[in-house]
Design an enzyme around this catalytic site. Structure first.
Site, PDB file in Angstrom:
ATOM      1  N   ASN A 167      -8.592  26.468 -25.603  1.00 16.38           N
ATOM      2  CA  ASN A 167      -8.953  27.688 -26.307  1.00 16.38           C
ATOM      3  C   ASN A 167      -7.805  28.290 -27.114  1.00 16.38           C
ATOM      4  O   ASN A 167      -8.031  29.001 -28.088  1.00 16.38           O
ATOM      5  CB  ASN A 167      -9.461  28.720 -25.298  1.00 16.38           C
ATOM      6  CG  ASN A 167      -9.588  30.099 -25.894  1.00 16.38           C
ATOM      7  OD1 ASN A 167     -10.484  30.373 -26.679  1.00 16.38           O
ATOM      8  ND2 ASN A 167      -8.654  30.985 -25.535  1.00 16.38           N
ATOM      9  N   THR A 181     -13.493  40.611 -29.261  1.00 16.60           N
ATOM     10  CA  THR A 181     -12.345  40.422 -28.378  1.00 16.60           C
ATOM     11  C   THR A 181     -11.226  41.369 -28.790  1.00 16.60           C
ATOM     12  O   THR A 181     -11.309  42.053 -29.821  1.00 16.60           O
ATOM     13  CB  THR A 181     -11.820  38.978 -28.450  1.00 16.60           C
ATOM     14  OG1 THR A 181     -11.364  38.722 -29.792  1.00 16.60           O
ATOM     15  CG2 THR A 181     -12.906  37.978 -28.083  1.00 16.60           C
ATOM     16  N   LYS A 199      -8.101  24.828 -38.183  1.00 12.15           N
ATOM     17  CA  LYS A 199      -9.361  24.622 -37.462  1.00 12.15           C
ATOM     18  C   LYS A 199     -10.094  23.383 -37.960  1.00 12.15           C
ATOM     19  O   LYS A 199     -10.714  22.657 -37.168  1.00 12.15           O
ATOM     20  CB  LYS A 199     -10.251  25.864 -37.584  1.00 12.15           C
ATOM     21  CG  LYS A 199      -9.703  27.086 -36.859  1.00 12.15           C
ATOM     22  CD  LYS A 199      -9.438  26.808 -35.390  1.00 12.15           C
ATOM     23  CE  LYS A 199      -9.054  28.067 -34.627  1.00 12.15           C
ATOM     24  NZ  LYS A 199      -8.721  27.791 -33.205  1.00 12.15           N
ATOM     25  N   ASP A 228       3.424  27.077 -23.081  1.00 12.53           N
ATOM     26  CA  ASP A 228       3.293  27.168 -24.527  1.00 12.53           C
ATOM     27  C   ASP A 228       2.612  25.887 -24.995  1.00 12.53           C
ATOM     28  O   ASP A 228       3.150  24.790 -24.834  1.00 12.53           O
ATOM     29  CB  ASP A 228       4.674  27.296 -25.159  1.00 12.53           C
ATOM     30  CG  ASP A 228       4.646  27.382 -26.683  1.00 12.53           C
ATOM     31  OD1 ASP A 228       3.586  27.116 -27.289  1.00 12.53           O
ATOM     32  OD2 ASP A 228       5.699  27.688 -27.276  1.00 12.53           O
ATOM     33  N   VAL A 229       1.419  26.007 -25.579  1.00 11.61           N
ATOM     34  CA  VAL A 229       0.638  24.816 -25.921  1.00 11.61           C
ATOM     35  C   VAL A 229       1.244  24.008 -27.063  1.00 11.61           C
ATOM     36  O   VAL A 229       0.786  22.904 -27.348  1.00 11.61           O
ATOM     37  CB  VAL A 229      -0.826  25.171 -26.273  1.00 11.61           C
ATOM     38  CG1 VAL A 229      -1.556  25.701 -25.050  1.00 11.61           C
ATOM     39  CG2 VAL A 229      -0.893  26.146 -27.446  1.00 11.61           C
ATOM     40  N   TYR A 284      -5.070  29.156 -41.266  1.00 11.08           N
ATOM     41  CA  TYR A 284      -6.052  29.176 -40.172  1.00 11.08           C
ATOM     42  C   TYR A 284      -7.252  28.260 -40.423  1.00 11.08           C
ATOM     43  O   TYR A 284      -7.573  27.422 -39.561  1.00 11.08           O
ATOM     44  CB  TYR A 284      -6.505  30.612 -39.932  1.00 11.08           C
ATOM     45  CG  TYR A 284      -7.430  30.781 -38.753  1.00 11.08           C
ATOM     46  CD1 TYR A 284      -6.955  30.671 -37.446  1.00 11.08           C
ATOM     47  CD2 TYR A 284      -8.779  31.081 -38.947  1.00 11.08           C
ATOM     48  CE1 TYR A 284      -7.798  30.845 -36.361  1.00 11.08           C
ATOM     49  CE2 TYR A 284      -9.628  31.249 -37.862  1.00 11.08           C
ATOM     50  CZ  TYR A 284      -9.132  31.134 -36.580  1.00 11.08           C
ATOM     51  OH  TYR A 284      -9.980  31.300 -35.512  1.00 11.08           O
TER      52      TYR A 284
END
Length: 292
Positions: free
Chosen positions: A102, A203, A172, A75-76, A168
């Site tokens: 990513n 994707t 970013k 888990d990042v 979001y």
């Protein structure tokens, strides 16, 4: 992939969020070109499937380059988990030469006055902390490598407005600031930090946008190159090609860059997700003209 594979023999690379989409495409490209790649994510079944697909690609296109793939769950946003993943990525060669950070994502759609603070914070952590932690534990190894490269995964949402996207775009934009500062700070020891801004990339996560709806159309009309491609949008391999370039020696004098892979979308304006949000909330609620 249209150019000969190879050039990353002897490299070890870590790709976060490597089980699907852009992450998997980046991992495949690096492995086919000779890198010992470790993919991480939270879902073991996805990582297992991705590793099998990457192994097949290595056999078909990069068998002479010595590339490989392994995976481990992580888990990042969890510090101990990331530290263990970085150590796992060093196992094939004893070092670490590259990271493609990513992993990231969004959350609930809506205007600021309706944002749930817990969800907003989760998205910030996923995108900013999820980039910082791999950086924190990889940097000493990237310095020792002598050719270290760290590639963050931003979005055009970090540059142009994305209506109703909540945390979001903020996450970013924060990721990009982190990348630029790291490039400045670690430049003296030769470690490079760059980020990629994908636009609409075909994707799994983008399959929820109907191809005959207003939201999809808002992407196409804002993308100068849309008519040059049948679907009008990008593919994971488009992003992977840039990640491969930023990892390798051909980009050895490039750092602190945030590069768009979006068919020119950043030249116009962001997508309009009003059609997704308005049916649930109503425009008067969205604009704070009346309460829910």
């Amino acid at each position: 992939m249209t150019q000969p594979s190879g050039g990353l023999e002897g490299y070890a690379a870590l790709v976060t969020g490597g089980g699907t989409g852009i992450g998997r495409a980046c991992a495949e490209r690096l492995a086919v070109d000779g890198a010992a790649v470790t993919i991480i994510g939270r879902t073991e079944s996805r990582l297992e499937d991705a590793a099998a697909l990457i192994s097949t690609a290595i056999s078909e296109r990069g068998a002479d380059n010595g590339g490989s793939v392994q995976y481990t769950t992580a888990d990042v946003t969890d510090e101990e988990s990331v530290q263990a993943a970085v150590e796992h990525a060093r196992q094939p060669t004893g070092g670490l030469d590259a990271v493609v950070a990513n992993a990231g994502g969004g959350g609930g759609l809506g205007p600021p006055h309706l944002q749930d603070v817990t969800e907003f914070t989760r998205v910030l952590h996923l995108n900013v902390l999820g980039t910082l932690l791999p950086m924190k534990y990889a940097v000493p190894h990237l310095v020792a490598s002598g050719r270290g490269s760290f590639v963050g995964m931003s979005s055009i949402a970090g540059e142009i407005t994305h209506l109703w996207f909540g945390a979001y775009p903020v996450g970013k934009a924060g990721l990009e600031a982190l990348i630029r500062n790291a490039a400045d700070e670690y430049g003296p020891v030769g470690v490079r930090f760059n980020a990629i801004r994908p636009g609409f990339i075909s994707t799994e996560i983008m399959e929820g946008i109907p191809r005959d709806g207003a939201v999809y159309e808002s992407y196409l009309v804002s993308t100068p190159m849309a008519e040059s491609r049948e679907a009008g949008v990008g593919e994971p391999e488009d992003v992977a090609a840039l990640a491969r370039f930023l990892v390798g020696e051909d980009s050895r004098w490039i750092t602190g860059e945030i590069i768009d892979v979006d068919g020119g979308h950043h030249l116009r304006r962001g997508p309009d997700f009003t059609a997704f949000v308005e049916p649930a909330l109503g425009i008067d609620v969205m604009l704070a003209k009346k309460s829910t």
